[in-house]
Design a protein around this motif. Structure first.
Motif, PDB file in Angstrom:
ATOM      1  N   LEU A   7       0.834  -1.200   0.000  1.00  0.00           N
ATOM      2  CA  LEU A   7       0.000   0.000   0.000  1.00  0.00           C
ATOM      3  C   LEU A   7       0.870   1.252   0.000  1.00  0.00           C
ATOM      4  O   LEU A   7       0.630   2.179  -0.770  1.00  0.00           O
ATOM      5  CB  LEU A   7      -0.931  -0.023   1.215  1.00  0.00           C
ATOM      6  N   ASP A   8       1.885   1.266   0.845  1.00  0.00           N
ATOM      7  CA  ASP A   8       2.805   2.406   0.882  1.00  0.00           C
ATOM      8  C   ASP A   8       3.501   2.584  -0.470  1.00  0.00           C
ATOM      9  O   ASP A   8       3.641   3.706  -0.962  1.00  0.00           O
ATOM     10  CB  ASP A   8       3.857   2.233   1.975  1.00  0.00           C
ATOM     11  N   PHE A   9       3.930   1.483  -1.059  1.00  0.00           N
ATOM     12  CA  PHE A   9       4.598   1.534  -2.355  1.00  0.00           C
ATOM     13  C   PHE A   9       3.684   2.136  -3.423  1.00  0.00           C
ATOM     14  O   PHE A   9       4.091   3.041  -4.159  1.00  0.00           O
ATOM     15  CB  PHE A   9       5.049   0.126  -2.770  1.00  0.00           C
ATOM     16  N   TYR A  10       2.466   1.646  -3.512  1.00  0.00           N
ATOM     17  CA  TYR A  10       1.542   2.145  -4.529  1.00  0.00           C
ATOM     18  C   TYR A  10       1.148   3.601  -4.286  1.00  0.00           C
ATOM     19  O   TYR A  10       0.949   4.357  -5.233  1.00  0.00           O
ATOM     20  CB  TYR A  10       0.301   1.254  -4.628  1.00  0.00           C
ATOM     21  N   ARG A  11       1.062   3.995  -3.038  1.00  0.00           N
ATOM     22  CA  ARG A  11       0.770   5.404  -2.744  1.00  0.00           C
ATOM     23  C   ARG A  11       1.919   6.305  -3.198  1.00  0.00           C
ATOM     24  O   ARG A  11       1.684   7.385  -3.736  1.00  0.00           O
ATOM     25  CB  ARG A  11       0.501   5.592  -1.256  1.00  0.00           C
ATOM     26  N   LYS A  12       3.148   5.855  -2.994  1.00  0.00           N
ATOM     27  CA  LYS A  12       4.304   6.626  -3.470  1.00  0.00           C
ATOM     28  C   LYS A  12       4.313   6.686  -4.992  1.00  0.00           C
ATOM     29  O   LYS A  12       4.618   7.727  -5.584  1.00  0.00           O
ATOM     30  CB  LYS A  12       5.601   6.035  -2.944  1.00  0.00           C
ATOM     31  N   CYS A  13       3.987   5.575  -5.631  1.00  0.00           N
ATOM     32  CA  CYS A  13       3.909   5.555  -7.093  1.00  0.00           C
ATOM     33  C   CYS A  13       2.853   6.537  -7.585  1.00  0.00           C
ATOM     34  O   CYS A  13       3.057   7.230  -8.583  1.00  0.00           O
ATOM     35  CB  CYS A  13       3.575   4.149  -7.593  1.00  0.00           C
ATOM     36  N   LEU A  14       1.738   6.598  -6.888  1.00  0.00           N
ATOM     37  CA  LEU A  14       0.665   7.517  -7.249  1.00  0.00           C
ATOM     38  C   LEU A  14       1.136   8.963  -7.131  1.00  0.00           C
ATOM     39  O   LEU A  14       0.846   9.789  -8.008  1.00  0.00           O
ATOM     40  CB  LEU A  14      -0.552   7.262  -6.359  1.00  0.00           C
ATOM     41  N   GLU A  15       1.885   9.267  -6.078  1.00  0.00           N
ATOM     42  CA  GLU A  15       2.435  10.613  -5.914  1.00  0.00           C
ATOM     43  C   GLU A  15       3.382  10.958  -7.053  1.00  0.00           C
ATOM     44  O   GLU A  15       3.339  12.071  -7.590  1.00  0.00           O
ATOM     45  CB  GLU A  15       3.175  10.725  -4.578  1.00  0.00           C
ATOM     46  N   HIS A  16       4.227  10.010  -7.424  1.00  0.00           N
ATOM     47  CA  HIS A  16       5.165  10.240  -8.523  1.00  0.00           C
ATOM     48  C   HIS A  16       4.416  10.442  -9.838  1.00  0.00           C
ATOM     49  O   HIS A  16       4.785  11.284 -10.652  1.00  0.00           O
ATOM     50  CB  HIS A  16       6.153   9.080  -8.653  1.00  0.00           C
ATOM     51  N   CYS A  17       3.376   9.675 -10.015  1.00  0.00           N
ATOM     52  CA  CYS A  17       2.552   9.793 -11.216  1.00  0.00           C
ATOM     53  C   CYS A  17       1.954  11.198 -11.301  1.00  0.00           C
ATOM     54  O   CYS A  17       1.960  11.820 -12.369  1.00  0.00           O
ATOM     55  CB  CYS A  17       1.458   8.731 -11.176  1.00  0.00           C
ATOM     56  N   ASP A  18       1.463  11.704 -10.192  1.00  0.00           N
ATOM     57  CA  ASP A  18       0.901  13.058 -10.161  1.00  0.00           C
ATOM     58  C   ASP A  18       1.964  14.108 -10.504  1.00  0.00           C
ATOM     59  O   ASP A  18       1.694  15.071 -11.223  1.00  0.00           O
ATOM     60  CB  ASP A  18       0.288  13.364  -8.792  1.00  0.00           C
ATOM     61  N   ARG A  19       3.195  13.890 -10.005  1.00  0.00           N
ATOM     62  CA  ARG A  19       4.279  14.825 -10.317  1.00  0.00           C
ATOM     63  C   ARG A  19       4.641  14.792 -11.799  1.00  0.00           C
ATOM     64  O   ARG A  19       4.923  15.833 -12.388  1.00  0.00           O
ATOM     65  CB  ARG A  19       5.510  14.502  -9.467  1.00  0.00           C
ATOM     66  N   VAL A  20       4.630  13.610 -12.375  1.00  0.00           N
ATOM     67  CA  VAL A  20       4.941  13.484 -13.802  1.00  0.00           C
ATOM     68  C   VAL A  20       3.875  14.202 -14.625  1.00  0.00           C
ATOM     69  O   VAL A  20       4.191  14.929 -15.576  1.00  0.00           O
ATOM     70  CB  VAL A  20       5.061  12.007 -14.223  1.00  0.00           C
ATOM     71  N   ILE A  21       2.621  14.025 -14.266  1.00  0.00           N
ATOM     72  CA  ILE A  21       1.532  14.690 -14.993  1.00  0.00           C
ATOM     73  C   ILE A  21       1.680  16.204 -14.887  1.00  0.00           C
ATOM     74  O   ILE A  21       1.545  16.916 -15.886  1.00  0.00           O
ATOM     75  CB  ILE A  21       0.159  14.213 -14.476  1.00  0.00           C
ATOM     76  N   ALA A  22       1.980  16.708 -13.700  1.00  0.00           N
ATOM     77  CA  ALA A  22       2.170  18.146 -13.516  1.00  0.00           C
ATOM     78  C   ALA A  22       3.347  18.640 -14.342  1.00  0.00           C
ATOM     79  O   ALA A  22       3.279  19.707 -14.972  1.00  0.00           O
ATOM     80  CB  ALA A  22       2.385  18.467 -12.039  1.00  0.00           C
ATOM     81  N   SER A  23       4.416  17.864 -14.367  1.00  0.00           N
ATOM     82  CA  SER A  23       5.594  18.231 -15.144  1.00  0.00           C
ATOM     83  C   SER A  23       5.284  18.255 -16.637  1.00  0.00           C
ATOM     84  O   SER A  23       5.731  19.147 -17.365  1.00  0.00           O
ATOM     85  CB  SER A  23       6.728  17.249 -14.854  1.00  0.00           C
ATOM     86  N   LEU A  24       4.523  17.279 -17.083  1.00  0.00           N
ATOM     87  CA  LEU A  24       4.140  17.245 -18.496  1.00  0.00           C
ATOM     88  C   LEU A  24       3.290  18.458 -18.864  1.00  0.00           C
ATOM     89  O   LEU A  24       3.444  19.025 -19.948  1.00  0.00           O
ATOM     90  CB  LEU A  24       3.384  15.955 -18.823  1.00  0.00           C
ATOM     91  N   ASN A  25       2.404  18.849 -17.970  1.00  0.00           N
ATOM     92  CA  ASN A  25       1.565  20.018 -18.233  1.00  0.00           C
ATOM     93  C   ASN A  25       2.390  21.281 -18.405  1.00  0.00           C
ATOM     94  O   ASN A  25       2.008  22.173 -19.164  1.00  0.00           O
ATOM     95  CB  ASN A  25       0.542  20.217 -17.113  1.00  0.00           C
ATOM     96  N   ASP A  26       3.532  21.349 -17.713  1.00  0.00           N
ATOM     97  CA  ASP A  26       4.395  22.526 -17.782  1.00  0.00           C
ATOM     98  C   ASP A  26       5.471  22.421 -18.860  1.00  0.00           C
ATOM     99  O   ASP A  26       6.273  23.335 -19.016  1.00  0.00           O
ATOM    100  CB  ASP A  26       5.075  22.768 -16.432  1.00  0.00           C
ATOM    101  N   SER A  27       5.491  21.326 -19.585  1.00  0.00           N
ATOM    102  CA  SER A  27       6.563  21.103 -20.561  1.00  0.00           C
ATOM    103  C   SER A  27       6.286  21.842 -21.875  1.00  0.00           C
ATOM    104  O   SER A  27       5.185  22.317 -22.138  1.00  0.00           O
ATOM    105  CB  SER A  27       6.725  19.614 -20.835  1.00  0.00           C
ATOM    106  N   ASP A  28       7.329  21.912 -22.678  1.00  0.00           N
ATOM    107  CA  ASP A  28       7.244  22.559 -23.992  1.00  0.00           C
ATOM    108  C   ASP A  28       7.022  21.558 -25.116  1.00  0.00           C
ATOM    109  O   ASP A  28       7.262  21.879 -26.275  1.00  0.00           O
ATOM    110  CB  ASP A  28       8.538  23.341 -24.270  1.00  0.00           C
ATOM    111  N   LEU A  29       6.561  20.369 -24.775  1.00  0.00           N
ATOM    112  CA  LEU A  29       6.306  19.349 -25.790  1.00  0.00           C
ATOM    113  C   LEU A  29       5.170  19.790 -26.713  1.00  0.00           C
ATOM    114  O   LEU A  29       4.295  20.560 -26.297  1.00  0.00           O
ATOM    115  CB  LEU A  29       5.914  18.029 -25.129  1.00  0.00           C
ATOM    116  N   PRO A  30       5.166  19.273 -27.936  1.00  0.00           N
ATOM    117  CA  PRO A  30       4.021  19.547 -28.814  1.00  0.00           C
ATOM    118  C   PRO A  30       2.723  19.073 -28.153  1.00  0.00           C
ATOM    119  O   PRO A  30       2.715  18.066 -27.432  1.00  0.00           O
ATOM    120  CB  PRO A  30       4.321  18.734 -30.067  1.00  0.00           C
TER     121      PRO A  30
END
Length: 60
Positions: A7-30
């Motif tokens: 449970l702790d592992f998956y919760r950490k993965c979920l947090e990382h996933c949220d950070r990746v999504i936020a980072s993608l939103n701020d990226s200069d990708l097409p």
């Protein structure tokens, strides 16, 4: 104890996933590429959320 560790592992993965999504939103990708990557991360996020819910149910 293994379920709690999982449970702790998956919760950490979920947090990382949220950070990746936020980072993608701020990226200069097409726009199309950015949206495709965000969609994949949202799929992963949904899968993680379901696993968390299953483990939480088992721990009750």
């Amino acid at each position: 104890m293994e379920l709690k560790e999982g449970l702790d592992f998956y919760r950490k993965c979920l947090e990382h996933c949220d950070r990746v999504i936020a980072s993608l939103n701020d990226s200069d990708l097409p726009k199309e590429r950015k949206q495709a990557l965000i969609d994949k991360m949202l799929d992963t996020r949904n899968m993680l959320r379901k696993r968390i819910e299953i483990i939480e149910e088992l721990l009750r």
